[in-house]
Design an enzyme around this catalytic site. Structure first.
Site, PDB file in Angstrom:
ATOM      1  CB  THR A   1      -0.877   0.064   1.263  1.00 24.80           C
ATOM      2  OG1 THR A   1      -0.003   0.121   2.386  1.00 24.80           O
ATOM      3  CG2 THR A   1      -1.775  -1.130   1.371  1.00 24.80           C
TER       4      THR A   1
ATOM      5  CD  GLU B   1      -5.046  -2.063   2.791  1.00 25.83           C
ATOM      6  OE1 GLU B   1      -5.537  -1.571   1.751  1.00 25.83           O
ATOM      7  OE2 GLU B   1      -4.305  -1.432   3.551  1.00 25.83           O
TER       8      GLU B   1
ATOM      9  CE  LYS C   1     -12.435  14.192  13.180  1.00 27.58           C
ATOM     10  NZ  LYS C   1     -11.183  13.725  12.610  1.00 27.58           N
TER      11      LYS C   1
ATOM     12  CD1 TRP D   1     -16.693  15.186  12.393  1.00 31.58           C
ATOM     13  CD2 TRP D   1     -16.881  13.231  11.320  1.00 31.58           C
ATOM     14  NE1 TRP D   1     -16.065  14.251  13.157  1.00 31.58           N
ATOM     15  CE2 TRP D   1     -16.162  13.030  12.534  1.00 31.58           C
ATOM     16  CE3 TRP D   1     -17.117  12.146  10.482  1.00 31.58           C
ATOM     17  CZ2 TRP D   1     -15.686  11.787  12.913  1.00 31.58           C
ATOM     18  CZ3 TRP D   1     -16.647  10.902  10.868  1.00 31.58           C
ATOM     19  CH2 TRP D   1     -15.931  10.715  12.067  1.00 31.58           C
TER      20      TRP D   1
END
Ligand code: AMP
Length: 540
Positions: free
Chosen positions: A184, A329, A437, A442
């Site tokens: 990754t 993944e 934030k 959010w």
């Protein structure tokens, strides 16, 4: 009582055997680094993969050894996929766009036994060779006529293949054995290795081919723009032989003109890539007044596909967009956006809105959203939380156990924040580390970027949170304008009115010449955050 069915392991070699036997003359076309177009059929690819498997054995590559590649999408890379995995070794694709120090780390961590490379990457290999002493052979993927000089002791791919017979029987391999390795491109810490198995790879190829996934068939011509070093070109080099689709590999030339030329010349019906690639292609096609005469659909994922791009493909060019989400993944496919029957009769605006989400899970991928305490949140399309996944082609731990057990009670935490609706559609709000934030609430940077990308003067937009004394963080919009276009800060901010909640509208806009990207084409937000760390918002 067991069922009385044959216990045949799922194997990667079976894919190329199947394609050879039933689609032997179906073509694989490659634009080569040497500059010509190469074409042959699945039977030829299978024969050469067997020759290469014998060559690997002669080089001392044993089962489970890692076989590294630094290569573009092309037929030789395809042969290495099958020769390495089919013979029981592990094909380890390396992203050449990473920093050389990261690549050195990856090659040494993977402990690559041999490494194949396209000529483009010779300068990189010259740097790596003294630092990667475990690599026993460096093999230039070319013929004798194009072999480079210089001080390095190199082997020649074509000589290696030619000097071995195609008399090779693929060994029977435990389907849970490792087959592929991909690191990754984490923006923090060392890259982590995801180790695919034969079983996960074949199941993923079945899943990816389904009608509500990529809908692949023997009538398709598939051009993966997404590199074979980015999660195995999203599994297309496995799914195409499984269904018998023609494959077209674009090599190193990924600019709009080269891609469009190849789409048309080879009658490509299906493609796949990240949004930044399509930006270049669409700009080219528009500026030249061209059309897509055969392209039916394209898979767009890797980062959120701006709705404006979906509409351009679908409404202006009649190319279906399959907005997809996944990660290294996950082999990588998790969700793909297609309609259900009940959506077909909806008014266009509603259908368009539905297409902006990342789509529904393919069978084999189970997902849920949870709050910070791990409590499951409702699938109501409104609640958003940490997205967890599980399934037979999802990573259970990283290669050499780096970083400990990544799972939470059997689920893999994706690091994405998302909503799930009652029909199964998943919408990514943000990467959890990118969400802004503001005053305890959010704000989705993706939603703001999508809104900005709808402005005709905006080529690319990124939104990051910057420090604010009252609200903790407020959004800053970073914009790259289209060539020759001008738009003011005020006009852009006004453009958000009515498109997002008022309190989401960015506090400021900065214009840049380039937006930085990661090695897999995502916006490099860590760099932007660093660059604008001291940016003072006028509202501060
Ligand atoms: P990688 O492992 O490099 O493929 O990166 C996986 C990550 O890319 C995911 O966890 C998401 O954050 C992001 N990603 C992939 N596809 C999408 C998409 N369609 N929309 C938004 N984010 C995406």
């Amino acid at each position: 009582m067991h069922g009385l069915m044959m216990d045949m392991p799922l194997s990667i070699a079976a894919l190329i055997q199947h394609a050879d036997r039933h689609h032997g003359d179906t073509e694989i076309v490659s634009r080569t680094v040497e500059g010509h177009l190469h074409r042959y059929g699945y039977s030829d690819a299978h024969r050469r993969a067997r020759q290469l498997a014998n060559a690997l054995r002669a080089l001392g590559v044993k089962p489970h050894d890692r076989v590294g590649t630094l290569a573009w999408n092309g037929y030789r890379h395809f042969e290495i996929y099958y020769a390495a995995s089919g013979s029981g070794a592990v094909v380890h694709t390396i992203n050449p766009r990473l920093f050389p120090e990261q690549i050195t780390y990856i090659v040494n961590h993977a402990d690559d036994a041999v490494l194949f490379f396209d000529l483009t990457f010779l300068p990189l290999v010259e740097k790596l060779a003294p630092l990667c002493r475990g690599v026993r052979a460096w093999i230039a993927m070319t013929d004798r006529a194009h072999m480079p000089g210089g001080g390095l002791d190199l082997l020649c791919y074509e000589e290696l293949v030619d000097s071995h017979s195609d008399d090779y029987r693929w060994p029977e391999i435990d389907e849970r054995s490792a087959a592929g390795l991909c690191y990754t491109s984490g923006t923090t810490g060392n890259p982590k290795g995801v180790l695919y198995s034969h079983r996960s790879t074949v199941l993923h190829a079945y899943g990816a081919s389904l009608p509500d996934a990529l809908n692949l068939s023997a009538r398709d011509v598939v051009l993966p723009v997404v590199p074979m070093f980015h999660v195995n070109a999203w599994g297309l080099p496995y799914a195409a032989p499984l269904v018998g689709a023609k494959l077209v590999f674009p090599g190193a030339q990924l600019d709009g003109a080269s891609l469009h030329g190849l789409f048309e010349a080879e009658k490509v019906t299906c493609s796949a890539g990240v949004p930044t690639i399509w930006l270049g292609l669409l700009n080219h096609v528009k500026s030249q007044g061209q059309r897509f005469t055969t392209l039916e659909r394209t898979v767009i994922g890797g980062s959120a596909c701006p709705p404006a791009m979906i509409r351009t493909f679908e409404d202006d060019y009649r190319v279906r967009v399959l907005h997809a989400w996944g990660m290294s993944e996950m082999s990588p496919l998790g969700t793909v956006n297609t309609f259900k029957a009940k959506h077909l009769a909806l008014p266009k605006a509603q259908r368009d809105a539905l297409q902006n989400s990342q789509g529904r899970p393919i069978f084999g991928v189970d997902m849920k959203i949870v709050d910070d305490e791990g409590k499951e949140l409702p699938r109501d399309g409104k609640a958003f939380g940490n997205l967890l996944v599980r399934g037979p082609w999802i990573c259970s731990s990283y290669f050499k156990d780096e970083g400990g057990d990544p799972l939470r009670e059997g689920w893999f935490p994706t690091g994405d924040v998302a909503t799930l609706d009652p029909d199964g559609y998943m919408q990514i709000t943000d990467r959890s580390k990118d969400v802004i934030k503001s005053g305890g609430e959010w704000i989705s940077s993706i939603d703001l970027e999508n809104a900005a990308m709808a402005h005709p003067a905006v080529a690319e937009a990124a939104v990051i949170g910057v420090a604010h004394p009252k609200w903790d963080e407020r959004p800053l919009l970073v914009v790259m304008r289209k060539p020759g276009e001008s738009v003011s800060r005020e006009a852009l901010l006004q453009f958000f009115e009515g498109r997002v909640a008022k309190w989401w509208i960015p506090d400021d806009v900065v214009f840049v010449d380039q937006i930085p990207h990661t090695a897999t084409g995502k916006i490099l937000k860590t760099k932007l955050r660093e660059q604008f760390r001291d940016h003072r918002l006028s509202t501060a």
